[in-house]
Design a protein around this motif. Structure first.
Motif, mmCIF file in Angstrom:
data_model
loop_
_atom_site.group_PDB
_atom_site.id
_atom_site.type_symbol
_atom_site.label_atom_id
_atom_site.label_comp_id
_atom_site.label_asym_id
_atom_site.label_seq_id
_atom_site.Cartn_x
_atom_site.Cartn_y
_atom_site.Cartn_z
ATOM 1 N N PRO A 18 0.848 -1.194 0.000
ATOM 2 C CA PRO A 18 0.000 0.000 0.000
ATOM 3 C C PRO A 18 0.896 1.261 0.000
ATOM 4 O O PRO A 18 2.081 1.174 0.345
ATOM 5 C CB PRO A 18 -0.788 -0.108 1.300
ATOM 6 C CG PRO A 18 -0.482 -1.439 1.878
ATOM 7 C CD PRO A 18 0.741 -1.965 1.232
ATOM 8 N N PRO A 19 0.326 2.428 -0.384
ATOM 9 C CA PRO A 19 1.138 3.629 -0.583
ATOM 10 C C PRO A 19 2.105 3.964 0.557
ATOM 11 O O PRO A 19 3.294 4.193 0.320
ATOM 12 C CB PRO A 19 0.105 4.751 -0.763
ATOM 13 C CG PRO A 19 -1.197 4.100 -1.021
ATOM 14 C CD PRO A 19 -1.087 2.657 -0.733
ATOM 15 N N LEU A 20 1.612 3.974 1.796
ATOM 16 C CA LEU A 20 2.489 4.428 2.880
ATOM 17 C C LEU A 20 3.596 3.413 3.182
ATOM 18 O O LEU A 20 4.677 3.783 3.645
ATOM 19 C CB LEU A 20 1.675 4.743 4.143
ATOM 20 C CG LEU A 20 2.364 5.695 5.142
ATOM 21 C CD1 LEU A 20 2.691 7.040 4.520
ATOM 22 C CD2 LEU A 20 1.501 5.899 6.375
ATOM 23 N N ASP A 21 3.341 2.142 2.912
ATOM 24 C CA ASP A 21 4.389 1.138 3.057
ATOM 25 C C ASP A 21 5.487 1.365 2.026
ATOM 26 O O ASP A 21 6.683 1.218 2.320
ATOM 27 C CB ASP A 21 3.813 -0.275 2.885
ATOM 28 C CG ASP A 21 3.058 -0.738 4.125
ATOM 29 O OD1 ASP A 21 3.100 -0.025 5.142
ATOM 30 O OD2 ASP A 21 2.416 -1.799 4.064
ATOM 31 N N GLU A 39 -5.181 10.242 -6.797
ATOM 32 C CA GLU A 39 -5.120 11.463 -5.998
ATOM 33 C C GLU A 39 -6.445 11.662 -5.272
ATOM 34 O O GLU A 39 -7.481 11.296 -5.818
ATOM 35 C CB GLU A 39 -4.821 12.681 -6.885
ATOM 36 C CG GLU A 39 -3.370 12.785 -7.327
ATOM 37 C CD GLU A 39 -2.410 13.026 -6.173
ATOM 38 O OE1 GLU A 39 -2.853 13.242 -5.031
ATOM 39 O OE2 GLU A 39 -1.199 12.970 -6.414
ATOM 40 N N PRO A 40 -6.454 12.226 -4.065
ATOM 41 C CA PRO A 40 -5.334 12.831 -3.372
ATOM 42 C C PRO A 40 -4.471 11.863 -2.569
ATOM 43 O O PRO A 40 -3.564 12.301 -1.888
ATOM 44 C CB PRO A 40 -6.031 13.827 -2.434
ATOM 45 C CG PRO A 40 -7.320 13.172 -2.085
ATOM 46 C CD PRO A 40 -7.717 12.403 -3.306
ATOM 47 N N GLN A 41 -4.747 10.539 -2.636
ATOM 48 C CA GLN A 41 -4.000 9.587 -1.805
ATOM 49 C C GLN A 41 -2.488 9.669 -2.018
ATOM 50 O O GLN A 41 -1.716 9.602 -1.060
ATOM 51 C CB GLN A 41 -4.466 8.140 -2.063
ATOM 52 C CG GLN A 41 -5.868 7.826 -1.582
ATOM 53 C CD GLN A 41 -6.917 8.161 -2.639
ATOM 54 O OE1 GLN A 41 -6.661 8.958 -3.554
ATOM 55 N NE2 GLN A 41 -8.093 7.579 -2.505
ATOM 56 N N THR A 74 -0.547 12.158 -3.059
ATOM 57 C CA THR A 74 0.059 13.353 -2.451
ATOM 58 C C THR A 74 0.022 13.267 -0.926
ATOM 59 O O THR A 74 0.991 13.609 -0.249
ATOM 60 C CB THR A 74 -0.665 14.625 -2.940
ATOM 61 O OG1 THR A 74 -0.459 14.740 -4.353
ATOM 62 C CG2 THR A 74 -0.123 15.867 -2.259
ATOM 63 N N ILE A 75 -1.100 12.786 -0.388
ATOM 64 C CA ILE A 75 -1.214 12.690 1.068
ATOM 65 C C ILE A 75 -0.194 11.700 1.634
ATOM 66 O O ILE A 75 0.485 11.984 2.627
ATOM 67 C CB ILE A 75 -2.658 12.309 1.471
ATOM 68 C CG1 ILE A 75 -3.569 13.527 1.253
ATOM 69 C CG2 ILE A 75 -2.721 11.832 2.914
ATOM 70 C CD1 ILE A 75 -5.045 13.266 1.466
ATOM 71 N N ALA A 76 -0.045 10.550 1.002
ATOM 72 C CA ALA A 76 0.930 9.555 1.487
ATOM 73 C C ALA A 76 2.353 10.111 1.378
ATOM 74 O O ALA A 76 3.168 9.947 2.289
ATOM 75 C CB ALA A 76 0.805 8.262 0.693
ATOM 76 N N GLU A 96 3.335 13.324 1.274
ATOM 77 C CA GLU A 96 3.544 14.435 2.210
ATOM 78 C C GLU A 96 3.629 13.922 3.645
ATOM 79 O O GLU A 96 4.441 14.388 4.442
ATOM 80 C CB GLU A 96 2.423 15.468 2.097
ATOM 81 C CG GLU A 96 2.379 16.214 0.773
ATOM 82 C CD GLU A 96 3.364 17.389 0.716
ATOM 83 O OE1 GLU A 96 4.051 17.658 1.722
ATOM 84 O OE2 GLU A 96 3.448 18.021 -0.348
ATOM 85 N N ALA A 97 2.775 12.966 3.984
ATOM 86 C CA ALA A 97 2.808 12.406 5.338
ATOM 87 C C ALA A 97 4.161 11.733 5.579
ATOM 88 O O ALA A 97 4.748 11.849 6.652
ATOM 89 C CB ALA A 97 1.661 11.422 5.536
ATOM 90 N N THR A 122 6.737 14.285 6.248
ATOM 91 C CA THR A 122 6.584 14.769 7.622
ATOM 92 C C THR A 122 7.338 13.847 8.576
ATOM 93 O O THR A 122 8.052 14.308 9.475
ATOM 94 C CB THR A 122 5.080 14.814 8.007
ATOM 95 O OG1 THR A 122 4.454 15.847 7.243
ATOM 96 C CG2 THR A 122 4.894 15.082 9.487
ATOM 97 N N ARG A 165 1.053 6.528 12.225
ATOM 98 C CA ARG A 165 -0.051 5.564 12.048
ATOM 99 C C ARG A 165 -0.953 5.558 13.279
ATOM 100 O O ARG A 165 -2.178 5.465 13.167
ATOM 101 C CB ARG A 165 0.508 4.160 11.801
ATOM 102 C CG ARG A 165 1.216 4.017 10.425
ATOM 103 C CD ARG A 165 1.460 2.541 10.131
ATOM 104 N NE ARG A 165 2.262 2.280 8.955
ATOM 105 C CZ ARG A 165 1.780 2.216 7.713
ATOM 106 N NH1 ARG A 165 0.503 2.438 7.484
ATOM 107 N NH2 ARG A 165 2.575 1.941 6.700
ATOM 108 N N ALA A 186 -3.049 8.758 13.473
ATOM 109 C CA ALA A 186 -4.093 8.789 12.442
ATOM 110 C C ALA A 186 -5.246 7.839 12.742
ATOM 111 O O ALA A 186 -6.359 8.034 12.259
ATOM 112 C CB ALA A 186 -3.488 8.462 11.081
#
Lengths: 189, 189
Positions: free
Chosen positions: B78-81, B141-143, B145-147, B149-150, B153, B183, B186
């Motif tokens: 998944p994106p954040l991974d 999008e927006p997933q 960009t959000i992943a 940018e997060a 961070t 995580r 959130a």
């Protein structure tokens, strides 16, 4: 043009955004903005310290609104829920602006690296202020900074989508949706 | 001083960071950095376009490493991974730097608004590049960009904690921990 004339400040903002969008920020002078608005340069400088302030003049008020929103969240709210209250407050304030002006502002800033850096720095200020409020609410570090920064990411993404014309719904809805997307992205693993 | 002498570039970096930390960035010249390193100004300019590049010279390489990390993540991630793979790559590269130098760099940038803006802009560049890779992996999008940018961070918070001396563990561990905190923040609602 209708019969209604906005106040001097509003006319200057409208004229500035139109000129920035047409000629570029660097190629536009305060004198030209005043002339376009049918006002004197002296009037311009009564309202704005410089032409950059036309773009960033509202940011201290916005920061205060966000901070007040977070500070006013119920004590029982977990950090990101409290931050979401701050985002609601931001959407309430920014959503009142005319979207065409917000869109021009967005385009002008996106086209100029220096303005982009300034905009990022402003949002960084909001994040630092929000983290301070969260710590006062008893949130530890790094949670406070992470929640604050993640929230400001949501703000930036939502503003970009709303002002950039990628999402036709109201700003509050777009903001809320971006927050949901963050939560989903963060849990999906 | 031991008998080992670092290369010219390394000596210039060390001298520059020491002078920036002692006198301030604006008060330090390239000539002074060269003199402090026992080298000529000409040698300085063979290694760096200007004194700012001493602080930001590695950022393109870092961006490439992060992007390669994300691009190389298993397709099923998944994106954040996938973003976390990019952060691992960043920790691998940055963790090799001497922590005392990273800490000086951190202090110098924190003390100077212009450098802070530049640093934020660099991290914004990383985020944009990561979002592009995620979209290529099929994330919408927006997933995306959000992943992205997060994730950036998490990078900033971890670097701040590590270089700022708030956390004595290795950078990879601090980074991993910051991601876990994101995580948790959130999901907590």
């Amino acid at each position: 043009m209708g019969r209604w004339q906005p106040d001097s400040r509003g006319r200057l903002q409208e004229a500035a955004l139109a000129l920035f969008a047409e000629r570029g920020f660097d190629q536009t002078t305060a004198a030209e903005i005043a002339a376009q608005a049918g006002l004197t340069e002296r009037t311009f400088f009564r309202h704005f310290a410089d032409k950059r302030e036309v773009l960033f003049g509202g940011s201290e008020v916005l920061k205060d609104r966000i901070v007040a929103g977070v500070a006013g969240a119920p004590k029982s709210n977990p950090p990101l829920d409290a931050v979401a209250r701050g985002l609601d407050a931001a959407a309430g304030m920014l959503g009142e602006f005319r979207r065409d002006l917000a869109s021009q502002r967005h385009t002008v800033i996106a086209a100029n690296p220096e303005l982009r850096e300034r905009e990022l720095a402003k949002v960084g200020d909001y994040a630092a202020a929000v983290a301070t409020v969260l710590r006062r609410r008893g949130v530890g570090e790094p949670q406070a900074t992470i929640a604050a920064e993640a929230g400001m990411t949501v703000l930036r993404v939502a503003l970009e989508r709303w002002a950039g014309g990628h999402d036709d719904r109201g700003l509050a809805v777009v903001m809320n949706d971006a927050m949901t997307q963050l939560r989903m992205v963060a849990t999906d693993s």
